[in-house]
Design a protein around this motif. Structure first.
Motif, PDB file in Angstrom:
ATOM      1  N   ASP A 157       0.856  -1.193   0.000  1.00 33.43           N
ATOM      2  CA  ASP A 157       0.000   0.000   0.000  1.00 33.43           C
ATOM      3  C   ASP A 157       0.886   1.235   0.000  1.00 33.43           C
ATOM      4  O   ASP A 157       1.560   1.532   0.982  1.00 33.43           O
ATOM      5  N   THR A 158       0.886   1.993  -1.097  1.00 29.87           N
ATOM      6  CA  THR A 158       1.746   3.172  -1.195  1.00 29.87           C
ATOM      7  C   THR A 158       1.301   4.293  -0.271  1.00 29.87           C
ATOM      8  O   THR A 158       2.061   5.220  -0.012  1.00 29.87           O
ATOM      9  N   ASN A 159       0.070   4.227   0.229  1.00 26.77           N
ATOM     10  CA  ASN A 159      -0.410   5.267   1.142  1.00 26.77           C
ATOM     11  C   ASN A 159      -0.094   4.946   2.599  1.00 26.77           C
ATOM     12  O   ASN A 159      -0.424   5.733   3.485  1.00 26.77           O
ATOM     13  N   ASN A 160       0.515   3.809   2.826  1.00 25.41           N
ATOM     14  CA  ASN A 160       0.853   3.425   4.192  1.00 25.41           C
ATOM     15  C   ASN A 160       2.322   3.733   4.464  1.00 25.41           C
ATOM     16  O   ASN A 160       3.122   2.856   4.740  1.00 25.41           O
ATOM     17  N   LEU A 161       2.688   5.019   4.346  1.00 24.45           N
ATOM     18  CA  LEU A 161       4.064   5.422   4.592  1.00 24.45           C
ATOM     19  C   LEU A 161       4.358   5.394   6.080  1.00 24.45           C
ATOM     20  O   LEU A 161       3.489   5.718   6.893  1.00 24.45           O
ATOM     21  N   PRO A 162       5.579   5.089   6.506  1.00 22.55           N
ATOM     22  CA  PRO A 162       6.708   4.772   5.640  1.00 22.55           C
ATOM     23  C   PRO A 162       6.824   3.280   5.321  1.00 22.55           C
ATOM     24  O   PRO A 162       7.730   2.881   4.632  1.00 22.55           O
ATOM     25  N   VAL A 163       5.930   2.443   5.870  1.00 19.83           N
ATOM     26  CA  VAL A 163       6.041   0.992   5.684  1.00 19.83           C
ATOM     27  C   VAL A 163       5.007   0.566   4.649  1.00 19.83           C
ATOM     28  O   VAL A 163       3.816   0.568   4.914  1.00 19.83           O
ATOM     29  N   TYR A 164       5.459   0.219   3.449  1.00 21.53           N
ATOM     30  CA  TYR A 164       4.552  -0.143   2.377  1.00 21.53           C
ATOM     31  C   TYR A 164       3.857  -1.476   2.626  1.00 21.53           C
ATOM     32  O   TYR A 164       2.689  -1.640   2.307  1.00 21.53           O
ATOM     33  N   CYS A 165       4.583  -2.453   3.149  1.00 21.54           N
ATOM     34  CA  CYS A 165       4.085  -3.828   3.222  1.00 21.54           C
ATOM     35  C   CYS A 165       3.325  -4.085   4.519  1.00 21.54           C
ATOM     36  O   CYS A 165       3.751  -3.681   5.601  1.00 21.54           O
ATOM     37  N   GLN A 166       2.211  -4.782   4.382  1.00 20.16           N
ATOM     38  CA  GLN A 166       1.408  -5.215   5.523  1.00 20.16           C
ATOM     39  C   GLN A 166       1.007  -6.668   5.291  1.00 20.16           C
ATOM     40  O   GLN A 166       0.874  -7.113   4.147  1.00 20.16           O
ATOM     41  N   CYS A 167       0.802  -7.391   6.368  1.00 18.69           N
ATOM     42  CA  CYS A 167       0.216  -8.720   6.244  1.00 18.69           C
ATOM     43  C   CYS A 167      -1.278  -8.575   5.990  1.00 18.69           C
ATOM     44  O   CYS A 167      -1.920  -7.630   6.487  1.00 18.69           O
ATOM     45  N   LEU A 168      -1.845  -9.483   5.217  1.00 18.93           N
ATOM     46  CA  LEU A 168      -3.288  -9.488   5.018  1.00 18.93           C
ATOM     47  C   LEU A 168      -3.988  -9.694   6.361  1.00 18.93           C
ATOM     48  O   LEU A 168      -3.419 -10.275   7.293  1.00 18.93           O
ATOM     49  N   THR A 169      -5.203  -9.207   6.465  1.00 21.94           N
ATOM     50  CA  THR A 169      -5.977  -9.400   7.689  1.00 21.94           C
ATOM     51  C   THR A 169      -6.101 -10.898   7.981  1.00 21.94           C
ATOM     52  O   THR A 169      -6.432 -11.689   7.097  1.00 21.94           O
ATOM     53  N   GLY A 170      -5.820 -11.267   9.218  1.00 28.52           N
ATOM     54  CA  GLY A 170      -5.845 -12.677   9.587  1.00 28.52           C
ATOM     55  C   GLY A 170      -4.511 -13.366   9.411  1.00 28.52           C
ATOM     56  O   GLY A 170      -4.414 -14.584   9.592  1.00 28.52           O
ATOM     57  N   PHE A 171      -3.467 -12.594   9.047  1.00 29.96           N
ATOM     58  CA  PHE A 171      -2.129 -13.151   8.851  1.00 29.96           C
ATOM     59  C   PHE A 171      -1.126 -12.385   9.716  1.00 29.96           C
ATOM     60  O   PHE A 171      -1.392 -11.266  10.165  1.00 29.96           O
ATOM     61  N   ARG A 172       0.045 -12.982   9.936  1.00 28.61           N
ATOM     62  CA  ARG A 172       1.127 -12.367  10.687  1.00 28.61           C
ATOM     63  C   ARG A 172       2.444 -12.648   9.960  1.00 28.61           C
ATOM     64  O   ARG A 172       2.520 -13.572   9.141  1.00 28.61           O
ATOM     65  N   PRO A 173       3.496 -11.871  10.226  1.00 31.42           N
ATOM     66  CA  PRO A 173       4.776 -12.111   9.551  1.00 31.42           C
ATOM     67  C   PRO A 173       5.302 -13.516   9.830  1.00 31.42           C
ATOM     68  O   PRO A 173       5.282 -13.986  10.973  1.00 31.42           O
ATOM     69  N   ALA A 174       5.786 -14.177   8.797  1.00 32.55           N
ATOM     70  CA  ALA A 174       6.371 -15.509   8.975  1.00 32.55           C
ATOM     71  C   ALA A 174       7.674 -15.424   9.747  1.00 32.55           C
ATOM     72  O   ALA A 174       8.003 -16.319  10.532  1.00 32.55           O
ATOM     73  N   TRP A 175       8.427 -14.334   9.536  1.00 32.60           N
ATOM     74  CA  TRP A 175       9.697 -14.113  10.228  1.00 32.60           C
ATOM     75  C   TRP A 175       9.661 -12.696  10.802  1.00 32.60           C
ATOM     76  O   TRP A 175      10.085 -11.755  10.144  1.00 32.60           O
ATOM     77  N   PRO A 176       9.130 -12.521  12.006  1.00 30.54           N
ATOM     78  CA  PRO A 176       8.934 -11.173  12.564  1.00 30.54           C
ATOM     79  C   PRO A 176      10.190 -10.313  12.589  1.00 30.54           C
ATOM     80  O   PRO A 176      10.125  -9.115  12.284  1.00 30.54           O
ATOM     81  N   GLU A 177      11.336 -10.894  12.967  1.00 35.86           N
ATOM     82  CA  GLU A 177      12.554 -10.089  13.039  1.00 35.86           C
ATOM     83  C   GLU A 177      12.946  -9.569  11.665  1.00 35.86           C
ATOM     84  O   GLU A 177      13.334  -8.409  11.517  1.00 35.86           O
ATOM     85  N   ARG A 178      12.853 -10.403  10.649  1.00 34.23           N
ATOM     86  CA  ARG A 178      13.168  -9.951   9.293  1.00 34.23           C
ATOM     87  C   ARG A 178      12.159  -8.913   8.826  1.00 34.23           C
ATOM     88  O   ARG A 178      12.506  -7.921   8.194  1.00 34.23           O
ATOM     89  N   TRP A 179      10.890  -9.166   9.124  1.00 35.57           N
ATOM     90  CA  TRP A 179       9.830  -8.236   8.720  1.00 35.57           C
ATOM     91  C   TRP A 179      10.057  -6.859   9.343  1.00 35.57           C
ATOM     92  O   TRP A 179       9.923  -5.834   8.674  1.00 35.57           O
ATOM     93  N   ASN A 180      10.394  -6.828  10.611  1.00 34.12           N
ATOM     94  CA  ASN A 180      10.646  -5.556  11.293  1.00 34.12           C
ATOM     95  C   ASN A 180      11.915  -4.876  10.801  1.00 34.12           C
ATOM     96  O   ASN A 180      12.127  -3.689  11.060  1.00 34.12           O
ATOM     97  N   SER A 181      12.767  -5.647  10.115  1.00 33.55           N
ATOM     98  CA  SER A 181      13.974  -5.074   9.510  1.00 33.55           C
ATOM     99  C   SER A 181      13.747  -4.752   8.034  1.00 33.55           C
ATOM    100  O   SER A 181      14.687  -4.555   7.279  1.00 33.55           O
ATOM    101  N   PHE A 182      12.456  -4.704   7.626  1.00 35.14           N
ATOM    102  CA  PHE A 182      12.056  -4.343   6.265  1.00 35.14           C
ATOM    103  C   PHE A 182      12.476  -5.385   5.227  1.00 35.14           C
ATOM    104  O   PHE A 182      12.629  -5.062   4.057  1.00 35.14           O
ATOM    105  N   ASP A 183      12.650  -6.632   5.661  1.00 38.71           N
ATOM    106  CA  ASP A 183      12.871  -7.735   4.728  1.00 38.71           C
ATOM    107  C   ASP A 183      11.560  -8.508   4.654  1.00 38.71           C
ATOM    108  O   ASP A 183      11.229  -9.289   5.541  1.00 38.71           O
ATOM    109  N   TYR A 184      10.794  -8.276   3.574  1.00 38.28           N
ATOM    110  CA  TYR A 184       9.451  -8.831   3.466  1.00 38.28           C
ATOM    111  C   TYR A 184       9.396 -10.102   2.625  1.00 38.28           C
ATOM    112  O   TYR A 184       8.309 -10.611   2.342  1.00 38.28           O
ATOM    113  N   SER A 185      10.547 -10.610   2.219  1.00 40.82           N
ATOM    114  CA  SER A 185      10.569 -11.741   1.291  1.00 40.82           C
ATOM    115  C   SER A 185       9.913 -12.989   1.879  1.00 40.82           C
ATOM    116  O   SER A 185       9.382 -13.821   1.144  1.00 40.82           O
ATOM    117  N   GLY A 186       9.972 -13.152   3.193  1.00 37.83           N
ATOM    118  CA  GLY A 186       9.373 -14.322   3.824  1.00 37.83           C
ATOM    119  C   GLY A 186       7.868 -14.280   3.876  1.00 37.83           C
ATOM    120  O   GLY A 186       7.209 -15.303   4.099  1.00 37.83           O
TER     121      GLY A 186
END
Length: 735
Positions: free
Chosen positions: A226-255
């Motif tokens: 979502d380009t309007n969700n600055l500064p963090v573009y990526c979000q998990c879909l509703t009902g989902f959570r990051p597969a790798w929280p530490e990587r996600w919080n470090s802006f690595d969204y590949s997981g």
């Protein structure tokens, strides 16, 4: 030799692209003064001289030869004809032609690795590829358009999708409009242009990828961009959570993301709706044109691998069915005109979301006043507990004028209040960090690093200075916090972060058209003028750079970070320091070498910033093949060669106000002149920006011949010997 189509729109002949001396067979617009080539024949084998021959063989094959012998290009058509005729159609096509229309760059028409077209893997959609990798895609066809974007006011579309054929065609609504599509290898984009006869130039109408979130798979499996969700573009879909929280919080969204609660297909799952999105990648999808939405849901629920479903055709109330199996890839949040996507979640998650949606609207009459009342109580409590601390300590001996400062009051927040507002200073909400600070959102909190060698002095300095300053182009300080070793400043939140996040980013830089950049330039100039002339004290910022210019929701610039600023009193115009602090690449030579700073030091930094905004390149770390020097030297070299427009980003030259742009380059070079006395004041700069008065010729810039301004052999360019203070240097990295 030139062959012209019947209606005179297109011409076929030999040409040399850009600065190349090679000759190519091509087709271009015949009735436009700017030669715009739309097709090239011998793109791989150019002709090195003018001896080229184009002929038609009896088989109908078109051949291009050099010196009547060597074939450098030919068509692959071998249909036999008795009287072969080479015809250039009114559409711009030869009867037989090469279908690959991408060039490596404007000077080299040989094929690149960027391709665009309909792909049939899974279900059909338009895909832009770089080599074998998907780069951007359109989403499913949903009845009148693709789900990834709105309809066009310029074209009508036709998409044929059946057992025998898949084809995509578009037609100009206004037949008098001249339009073309370019696969831009340099920008990795598909671009649509229309010819503007008034300005005699091509105007860009459409670019794909449209924005950062159009990059394929940016947020990983089950993520949403979502380009309007600055500064963090990526979000998990509703009902989902990051597969790798530490990587996600470090802006690595590949997981990507996984379900928050496990699915239980046998006992029954549920669905939640996500509105206005581009449909997921169709590789693992299935469609039915006859099912209705309820039948689609039931079918998806019976298949444990089905993770989402939606209507296939959204026109006339919706019809058809599309399902996705496995992970959902490349979902983009749109503001309007997107699809409603039903995503599979655990039954308990679905019930919870349903209950939230079932809340009757009348409850708002109770909830809203309660929330407002609680907020007002909170404000009263904050006002009651605010601490009337007097920040009367002397800043340092370099600010003698502060001794006369009046005592002032500033809202002092408790540490716990700020910690709660930033979710415990969560990395997820982090905006960025510099040499001695970390910044957070939604209020912007600047938290001074405990390990910083600066810290308290700069903290007091910034509080004292910026609390007194009120200007639309300066960031507003809301309060501060001092508790133990913790020191924080609370600013108004700037949703678009800092200027450097746009001008130095290949994708996001396209958001800043020339008109917006000029608006930003003028706003920065007015803010500096206020500091130098119109505020109670004359303020020298000493750290003007792209990362210290913040952008509000309307892209208005606001100067920030006054930790290194100094105030002058009375008639004082310059000062000397034994401790030089600032950012390498923006410092004026007299300050970096001799420790002398003045309003003209800020003018020099503004000049650097101006050149960076125009070129999209950093002064520090600037590199150009076969040339040495930094951005200033490059700009000066182009100025002397009477080619200043080459400095600017290409799309600014093509789409912006060229005379205005060249004037800004001229002003930038005036601001970075070697000697401070030769640089204009900021009041003169503001006038120069908005007037058409003739400008003086710039003289040699500072640091022209220095690889690094603090190396032993670096000279400020003074003609004679100079005495120099023994100074210490504290360089800050530009963010």
């Amino acid at each position: 030799m030139t062959l012209v189509s019947n209606d005179g729109t297109f011409a076929l002949g030999f040409f040399s692209p850009g600065t190349s001396k090679n000759r190519y067979l091509g087709i271009w617009y015949n009735n436009i003064p700017m030669q715009t080539v739309v097709w090239v024949g011998n793109r791989i084998n150019p002709i090195n001289d003018s001896a080229g021959l184009l002929k038609i063989e009896a088989s109908g094959r078109i051949v291009l030869q050099v010196q009547n012998t060597t074939a450098v290009w030919s068509t692959n058509t071998t249909a036999s004809v008795q009287n072969p005729v080479l015809q250039l159609l009114d559409t711009g096509n030869l009867v037989v032609r090469d279908g690959n229309d991408t060039w490596k760059n404007w000077d080299d028409p040989s094929p690149g690795d960027l391709t665009y077209g309909v792909e049939l893997e899974g279900n059909p959609e338009m895909v832009l590829r770089k080599g074998l990798e998907k780069y951007s895609r359109s989403g499913l066809w949903i009845g009148s358009r693709f789900s990834g974007g709105p309809s066009s006011p310029i074209f009508d579309y036709e998409f044929v999708w059946n057992e025998n054929e898949v084809s995509y065609t578009y037609f100009l609504k206004n037949k008098s409009v001249i339009s073309r599509v370019v696969i831009n290898q340099t920008e990795s984009a598909r671009e649509r242009y229309t010819w503007n006869p008034e300005t005699q130039s091509w105007r860009q109408n459409i670019i794909i990828p449209t924005d950062y979130c159009d990059r394929f798979g940016l947020c990983g499996p089950n993520g949403k961009c979502d380009t309007n969700n600055l500064p963090v573009y990526c979000q998990c879909l509703t009902g989902f959570r990051p597969a790798w929280p530490e990587r996600w919080n470090s802006f690595d969204y590949s997981g990507g993301c996984v379900h928050s609660k496990p699915l239980n297909c046998q006992e029954g799952d549920g669905f939640i709706i996500i509105g206005n999105v581009k449909s997921p990648d169709t590789t693992n999808s299935w469609v039915s044109k006859t099912m209705n939405l309820k039948e689609c849901r039931d079918e998806c629920l019976r298949n444990c691998s089905c993770m989402a479903y939606t209507n296939l055709d959204v026109t006339r109330g919706g019809s058809g069915c599309a399902m996705w199996f496995g992970d959902l890839i490349d979902i983009k949040q749109l503001q309007s005109d997107g699809q409603d996507l039903y995503i599979r979640v655990s039954a308990s998650e679905a019930v919870l979301m349903a209950e939230l949606k079932k809340k009757p609207k009348v409850n708002l009459a109770i909830i809203l006043p309660t929330v407002i009342g609680a907020f007002l109580v909170f404000l009263l409590v904050v006002r009651y507990i605010r601490m009337r601390r007097k920040l009367t300590d002397e800043v340092e001996e370099e600010n003698p004028s502060d001794k006369e400062n009046e005592d002032m009051e500033l809202t002092v927040f408790e540490f716990g209040t700020i910690a709660q507002a930033t979710d415990g200073f969560s990395f997820h909400y982090k905006l960025g960090e510099g040499g001695d600070t970390t910044k957070w959102t939604r209020i912007a909190v600047k938290r001074l690093s405990k390990s910083s060698g600066q810290g308290l002095t700069e903290f007091k300095n910034e509080v004292k200075l910026i609390a007194r300053l009120q200007h639309r182009n300066l960031v507003k300080l809301l309060g501060c916090c001092i508790q133990g070793e913790e020191r924080m400043l609370v600013y108004e939140y700037m949703p678009n972060r800092s200027l450097d996040a746009f001008i130095f980013d290949q994708m996001r830089s396209k958001v800043l058209t020339w008109s917006k950049r000029f608006q930003i330039i003028c706003g920065i100039a007015r803010g500096i003028l206020y500091l130098h002339q119109d505020s109670r004290l004359r303020i020298i910022h000493r750290d003007l750079k792209a990362s210290n210019v913040l952008l509000d929701s309307e892209m208005n610039p606001k100067i920030s970070d006054f930790g290194l600023a100094r105030a002058f009193g009375g008639d004082q115009t310059e000062a000397n320091t034994n401790r030089v602090v600032g950012t390498y690449g923006y410092m004026a030579p007299e300050y970096a070498i001799d420790g002398m700073f003045s309003v003209k030091s800020d003018v020099f930094s503004f000049g650097i910033l101006l050149l960076e905004i125009i070129s999209g390149r950093k002064n520090r770390g600037f590199y150009l093949a076969n040339q040495s020097g930094n951005l200033i030297e490059h700009a000066w070299r182009l100025w002397k060669e009477d080619e200043p427009s080459v400095l600017a980003d290409d799309f600014l030259v093509e789409t912006g106000n060229l005379s205005e742009l060249l004037r800004c380059i001229h002003i930038g070079l005036l601001c970075v002149q070697q000697h401070p006395d030769e640089r204009p004041s900021m009041s003169s700069v503001v006038v120069m920006l908005v007037s058409q008065n003739e400008l003086p010729s710039p003289k040699q810039p500072g640091f022209l011949f220095c690889k690094k301004p603090f190396e032993a052999d670096c000279s400020s360019g003074n003609d004679g010997p100079s005495s120099r203070n023994e100074i210490s240097l504290s360089l800050l990295e530009a963010r």
